[in-house]
Every structure is written in structure tokens, then in C-alpha cells.
Design a protein around this motif. Structure first.
Motif, short mmCIF file in Angstrom:
data_model
loop_
_atom_site.label_atom_id
_atom_site.label_comp_id
_atom_site.label_asym_id
_atom_site.label_seq_id
_atom_site.Cartn_x
_atom_site.Cartn_y
_atom_site.Cartn_z
N ALA A 1 0.83 -1.21 0.00
CA ALA A 1 0.00 0.00 0.00
C ALA A 1 0.87 1.26 0.00
O ALA A 1 0.58 2.21 -0.73
N ALA A 2 1.94 1.26 0.80
CA ALA A 2 2.84 2.42 0.82
C ALA A 2 3.53 2.60 -0.52
O ALA A 2 3.68 3.72 -1.01
N ARG B 1 4.01 5.63 -5.55
CA ARG B 1 4.04 5.65 -7.02
C ARG B 1 2.99 6.61 -7.57
O ARG B 1 3.25 7.33 -8.54
N VAL B 2 1.82 6.62 -6.97
CA VAL B 2 0.76 7.53 -7.41
C VAL B 2 1.19 8.97 -7.19
O VAL B 2 1.03 9.82 -8.07
N MET B 3 1.78 9.25 -6.04
CA MET B 3 2.24 10.61 -5.75
C MET B 3 3.38 11.02 -6.69
O MET B 3 3.44 12.16 -7.13
N ALA B 4 4.25 10.09 -7.02
CA ALA B 4 5.34 10.39 -7.93
C ALA B 4 4.81 10.67 -9.34
O ALA B 4 5.31 11.55 -10.04
N ALA B 5 3.80 9.95 -9.75
CA ALA B 5 3.21 10.15 -11.07
C ALA B 5 2.54 11.52 -11.16
O ALA B 5 2.51 12.13 -12.23
N ALA C 1 5.70 10.23 6.84
CA ALA C 1 6.32 9.15 7.61
C ALA C 1 5.72 7.79 7.24
O ALA C 1 6.43 6.79 7.23
N SER C 2 4.44 7.77 6.90
CA SER C 2 3.82 6.49 6.55
C SER C 2 4.37 5.92 5.24
O SER C 2 4.28 4.72 5.01
N LEU C 3 4.94 6.77 4.41
CA LEU C 3 5.56 6.29 3.17
C LEU C 3 7.04 5.98 3.36
O LEU C 3 7.58 5.08 2.74
N LEU C 4 7.69 6.73 4.24
CA LEU C 4 9.11 6.50 4.47
C LEU C 4 9.35 5.25 5.31
O LEU C 4 10.27 4.48 5.05
N TRP C 5 8.54 5.07 6.34
CA TRP C 5 8.69 3.94 7.25
C TRP C 5 7.33 3.28 7.46
O TRP C 5 6.76 3.33 8.54
N PRO C 6 6.79 2.60 6.46
CA PRO C 6 5.42 2.08 6.57
C PRO C 6 5.23 1.03 7.64
O PRO C 6 4.14 0.87 8.17
N LEU C 7 6.28 0.33 8.02
CA LEU C 7 6.13 -0.72 9.02
C LEU C 7 6.33 -0.21 10.44
O LEU C 7 6.09 -0.93 11.39
N PHE C 8 6.75 1.04 10.60
CA PHE C 8 7.07 1.55 11.92
C PHE C 8 6.18 2.70 12.35
O PHE C 8 6.40 3.28 13.39
N THR C 9 5.18 3.06 11.58
CA THR C 9 4.31 4.16 11.93
C THR C 9 3.04 3.65 12.61
O THR C 9 2.65 2.49 12.43
N LYS C 10 2.41 4.50 13.36
CA LYS C 10 1.16 4.13 14.03
C LYS C 10 0.01 4.26 13.05
O LYS C 10 0.03 5.08 12.16
N GLY C 11 -1.01 3.48 13.31
CA GLY C 11 -2.22 3.62 12.53
C GLY C 11 -2.28 2.64 11.49
O GLY C 11 -2.76 2.12 10.73
#
Length: 58
Positions: free
Chosen positions: A28-29, A34-38, A48-58
Motif C-alpha cells: 500500500a505504501a 508511485r501515485v504521488m510520484a506520477a 512518515a507512513s511512506l518512508l517507514w510504513p512498518l514503523f508508523t502508528k495507525g
């Protein structure tokens, strides 16, 4: 003797569930980045949810 085998299967099942959740989070991240880059959206590197998707809350 079979009690150990049942416990091992339960541990493997739990591991499979955890790894599947982590894989979905990463996918998902990756898709969101990729969508944001496009769209040439520069906010992705600040999320933070894109940089460290496994370490963020939520």
C-alpha cells in the motif's frame, strides 16, 4: 508427540498472518508513493507512513 506439531503449525500460521499484514502495508505504501510520484507531488518524502510504513502508528 502430536502436541508439539500442533503448536508448530499454530506458530507458522501466526507468522504467515503477520508477514501477510506487513506485505500488504508495504504494498500500500509503495502504491501510494508511485501515485504521488506520477502526479509529481513533492509531499511524499515528508510522509512518515511512506518512508517507514512498518514503523508508523495507525
Amino acid at each position: 508427540m502430536s502436541g508439539g506439531l500442533i503448536e508448530a503449525e499454530a506458530e507458522v500460521d501466526a507468522l504467515t498472518v503477520r508477514l501477510t499484514r506487513r506485505a500488504r502495508t508495504l504494498a500500500a505504501a509503495y502504491l501510494k508513493s508511485r501515485v504521488m510520484a506520477a502526479r509529481t507531488d513533492g509531499r511524499g518524502w515528508r510522509s512518515a507512513s511512506l518512508l517507514w510504513p512498518l514503523f508508523t502508528k495507525g
